[in-house]
Enzyme design. Sequence first.
Site, short mmCIF file in Angstrom:
data_model
loop_
_atom_site.label_atom_id
_atom_site.label_comp_id
_atom_site.label_asym_id
_atom_site.label_seq_id
_atom_site.Cartn_x
_atom_site.Cartn_y
_atom_site.Cartn_z
N ASP A 123 0.88 -1.17 0.00
CA ASP A 123 0.00 0.00 0.00
C ASP A 123 0.92 1.22 0.00
O ASP A 123 2.12 1.12 0.29
CB ASP A 123 -0.87 -0.05 1.27
CG ASP A 123 -1.54 1.26 1.59
OD1 ASP A 123 -2.26 1.77 0.71
OD2 ASP A 123 -1.32 1.79 2.68
N ASP A 173 -0.24 5.16 0.88
CA ASP A 173 -0.52 6.20 1.89
C ASP A 173 -0.64 5.59 3.28
O ASP A 173 -1.47 4.73 3.50
CB ASP A 173 -1.80 6.95 1.51
CG ASP A 173 -1.62 7.77 0.25
OD1 ASP A 173 -2.32 7.52 -0.73
OD2 ASP A 173 -0.73 8.64 0.23
N ARG A 196 -8.36 17.85 -8.97
CA ARG A 196 -7.21 18.16 -9.86
C ARG A 196 -6.28 19.17 -9.17
O ARG A 196 -5.06 19.03 -9.17
CB ARG A 196 -7.71 18.73 -11.19
CG ARG A 196 -7.83 17.73 -12.32
CD ARG A 196 -8.06 18.43 -13.67
NE ARG A 196 -9.27 19.28 -13.64
CZ ARG A 196 -10.49 18.80 -13.85
NH1 ARG A 196 -10.67 17.50 -14.07
NH2 ARG A 196 -11.55 19.59 -13.83
C1 XBP Z 1 -5.15 6.33 0.62
C2 XBP Z 1 -6.32 7.00 0.03
C3 XBP Z 1 -6.11 8.05 -1.00
C4 XBP Z 1 -5.41 9.26 -0.38
C5 XBP Z 1 -5.66 10.51 -1.19
O1 XBP Z 1 -4.69 5.43 -0.36
O2 XBP Z 1 -7.44 6.65 0.34
O3 XBP Z 1 -7.37 8.44 -1.47
O4 XBP Z 1 -5.95 9.50 0.92
O5 XBP Z 1 -5.20 10.31 -2.51
P1 XBP Z 1 -3.86 4.07 0.07
P2 XBP Z 1 -6.13 10.74 -3.74
O6 XBP Z 1 -3.82 3.99 1.58
O7 XBP Z 1 -4.64 2.94 -0.57
O8 XBP Z 1 -2.49 4.27 -0.52
O9 XBP Z 1 -6.67 12.13 -3.43
O10 XBP Z 1 -5.22 10.73 -4.93
O11 XBP Z 1 -7.20 9.69 -3.81
MG MG Z 2 -3.01 3.22 3.27
#
Ligand code: XBP
Ligand code: MG
Length: 261
Positions: A10, A12, A84
């Site tokens: 993963d 984030d 965006r």
């Molecule tokens: C975490 C998410 C993402 C980020 C924001 O992703 O849910 O939506 O919070 O990124 P993961 P975006 O833990 O699966 O890596 O605004 O590009 O969605």
């Molecule tokens: Mg995550």
Amino acid sequence: MYGYEALIFDVDGTLADTERDGHRSAFNAAFAELGLDWAWSEDLYYELLAVTGGKERIRYYVERWQPALPQVGDLDGLIADLHRCKTRHFLEMSGRGGIPLRPGVMRLLRHAHAAGIRLAIATTTTPENVTALLEGSADAQILSWLEVIAAGDIVPAKKPAPDIYNLVLKELALQAPDCIAVEDSANGVRSALGAGLRSLLVTVNDYTRNEDFTGAALVTDGLGDPGRPVSVLQGVLEGSDHIDLAALDAMHRRAWAEGEP
Ligand code: XBP
Ligand code: MG
């Protein structure tokens, strides 16, 4: 050598603590730039993280905290414009190295690559965010080590749906018992388990520490490093006091042995 062929990460919260000071700040910068008096505090953002996907998170916020807004016209267009703008802010921040990788991530990626363990990404975030994060905060060569970067809108349903992990397994042409998933959140755990990935390490962070990780093979407070042992919150850590390839192998064997009839 090891009982697993691939590590699926993963992004984030797992590769880096991107949410509180990264994505949340980028969302707030986008709201300000588009003239909205919205400001997501750390506490509010914790509630909003229940919804994965930035566009989906904005919509959830509008429905719950700005219910009068949809009457003013093209909500879909506003969400797209906001996201965006937010992504541009996040790319500026992460691309200049503003978001460091978590301790142990570079070490584990390097050792896995050197050992011939295949590497992949399964994330809800926008694909460009992954590239910027790794180019800005790490060895850009990592990108060449990643066989699959499955991210964002590439699947119809985001985490906790299993779609993104099923896509990575398909692209790797591997089965769940061949792989280990590394996550940080309950949504991520449900997504990985839904794809049959029993061998699942969770490295919690401040936002996810108290979530439900039922079904995860091992939950720790991070990957740690030699001389920097991890705390185990759930499961059994064998073979090391931090997360390395051998400890992951012991976790993997236990996860699949326990599941046998
Ligand atoms: C975490 C998410 C993402 C980020 C924001 O992703 O849910 O939506 O919070 O990124 P993961 P975006 O833990 O699966 O890596 O605004 O590009 O969605
Ligand atoms: Mg995550």
